[in-house]
Design an enzyme around this catalytic site. Structure first.
Site, short mmCIF file in Angstrom:
data_model
loop_
_atom_site.label_atom_id
_atom_site.label_comp_id
_atom_site.label_asym_id
_atom_site.label_seq_id
_atom_site.Cartn_x
_atom_site.Cartn_y
_atom_site.Cartn_z
CB VAL A 1 1.23 4.70 4.17
CG1 VAL A 1 0.34 5.87 3.80
CG2 VAL A 1 0.44 3.51 4.66
CE LYS A 2 0.63 -0.43 5.66
NZ LYS A 2 -0.19 -1.62 5.61
N PRO A 3 6.53 0.45 3.39
CG PRO A 3 7.83 -0.89 4.82
CD PRO A 3 6.41 -0.63 4.40
CB ILE A 4 8.58 -0.80 -1.52
CG1 ILE A 4 8.11 -2.25 -1.37
CG2 ILE A 4 10.03 -0.62 -1.06
CD1 ILE A 4 8.85 -3.24 -2.28
CG HIS B 1 -1.77 1.13 1.44
ND1 HIS B 1 -1.33 2.30 2.00
CD2 HIS B 1 -3.08 1.30 1.14
CE1 HIS B 1 -2.34 3.17 2.02
NE2 HIS B 1 -3.40 2.58 1.50
#
Ligand code: PLP
Length: 379
Positions: free
Chosen positions: A179-182, A177
């Site tokens: 907002v996640k790390p990638i 998603h």
């Protein structure tokens, strides 16, 4: 508004997506396998299965373990609802363990108290990007013959000692998603060393059908078999091309997130009223979230003031056992997980993502410290 999390997209990401749009395969083509191989190499597992979301990854793990009616799976109370919902999809019962009051990671002692003869697995959540105490959790899982799984949706790139997130538990779920790390827009992955579980999940994501369209085309056959009804949890080649480019930048992004966390740490070091969530020594934190605790009943006022000031602070999370669905279906409620419930009263997530400038970080610090003082007088 300075958001708490945001994707970073560059020209290489855009070019990779455009190239796929001009190719023969928009979905389940060569990019899916390439992205899976890149993530497997990055975390150090033999297998990786890409799916349409982190939630689909969690569901695939539950199905691969054949979680079903009567089975219990232990999850932390302080997590995103999907960690528990995936158990319900399979007809199982999520059992809520409390978190450590300092780190807000699942407490191995609480997991121990949640065990029953019906317990099949525990899903550890690397809250905020910090790995759980996997040494304690693995020894507990071994002693009680249950499976240790990880929800690594916050922790791609994190390490527990020398072990990379994704390579520690039997299976680990990741989310891509924005907002996640990638990011892949939407997307997810399960990493594992277990070939049999990976083979099951490859079928599960494609309706339970034994081959995909490209494999049949290459083999020159229309024939396939559907052995158990699966889902359409496929991820597209368009998304995976983006994921491949994003992964190349992950370590640099974690370095940037770590320096932002260090700036916050220094600013709050001698503030009694702004207390960063605790850390375990020996881990590499992925800093998906930077969470502070604001004791004394001031969190709501500080949240509202900072939002008015254009700072996109947030609250992660409402304890899952307090949601109406879990109260009504499973009879959960206040008092079940006191540390998670106490945390929920005073946690606030501050902006942390690689695109933030040092000036923006300083603005967040200034607005937070300005908001805390009047809120304390009003409380
Ligand atoms: C984001 C997240 C999920 C769900 O991932 P999606 O890709 O949004 O489906 C699950 N668990 C945790 C802890 C998450 O943060």
């Amino acid at each position: 508004m300075i958001p708490y999390g945001r994707q970073s997209i560059d020209e290489a990401d855009i070019a990779a997506v455009v190239d796929v749009l001009k190719s023969d395969w928009l979905t389940t083509g060569p990019m899916v396998e390439r992205f899976e191989a890149a993530v497997a190499a990055y975390v150090g597992t033999a297998q990786a299965v890409a799916v349409s979301s982190g939630t689909a990854a969690l569901h695939a793990m539950m199905a691969a373990l054949e979680i079903g009616p009567g089975d219990e799976v232990i999850v932390p109370a302080l997590t995103f609802a999907a960690t528990a919902n995936c158990v319900v999809y399979q007809g199982g019962v999520p059992v809520f363990a409390d978190v450590d009051p300092d780190t807000l990671l699942i407490s191995p002692e609480s997991v121990e108290r949640c065990l029953s003869p019906r317990t099949r697995a525990v899903i550890a959540v690397d809250y905020a990007g910090q790995p759980c105490d996997y040494a304690a959790l693995q020894s507990l899982a071994d002693r009680h013959s249950i499976r240790l799984l990880a929800d690594g949706c916050h922790s791609l790139g994190a390490h527990f000692g020398t072990q990379a997130s994704g390579s520690i538990a039997l299976m680990t779920a990741f989310s891509f998603h924005p907002v996640k790390p990638i990011t892949t827009g939407e997307g997810g992955m399960v990493t594992t060393d277990d070939e049999r579980l990976a083979a099951f999940m490859r079928t599960f994501r494609n309706h339970g059908i034994t081959t995909d369209a490209r494999q049949r085309e290459q083999a020159g056959t229309w024939y396939y078999e559907m052995r158990t009804p699966g889902f359409n949890y496929r991820i597209s080649d368009i998304q995976c091309a983006l994921g491949i480019e994003q992964l190349k930048k992950l370590d640099g992004w974690i370095d940037r997130r770590s320096s932002i966390a260090a700036i916050y740490d220094r600013a709050f070091a001698d503030h009694d009223h702004v207390i960063p969530v605790g850390r375990q020594p020996g881990s590499r934190h992925a800093w998906h979230l930077y969470v502070v605790r604001l004791p004394g009943g001031i969190r709501r006022r500080v949240y509202e003031q900072m939002r008015t000031d254009g700072i996109g602070v947030n609250v992660h999370y409402i304890p899952v056992h307090l949601h109406p669905f879990y109260r009504q279906r499973f009879g959960t409620g206040p008092g079940l997980c006191p540390a998670a419930e106490a945390a929920y009263e005073d946690i606030l997530s501050l902006p942390v993502h690689p695109g933030l400038t040092d000036d923006q970080v300083q603005t967040v610090i200034d607005r937070l410290l300005e908001a805390v003082q009047p809120a304390r007088r009003a409380a």
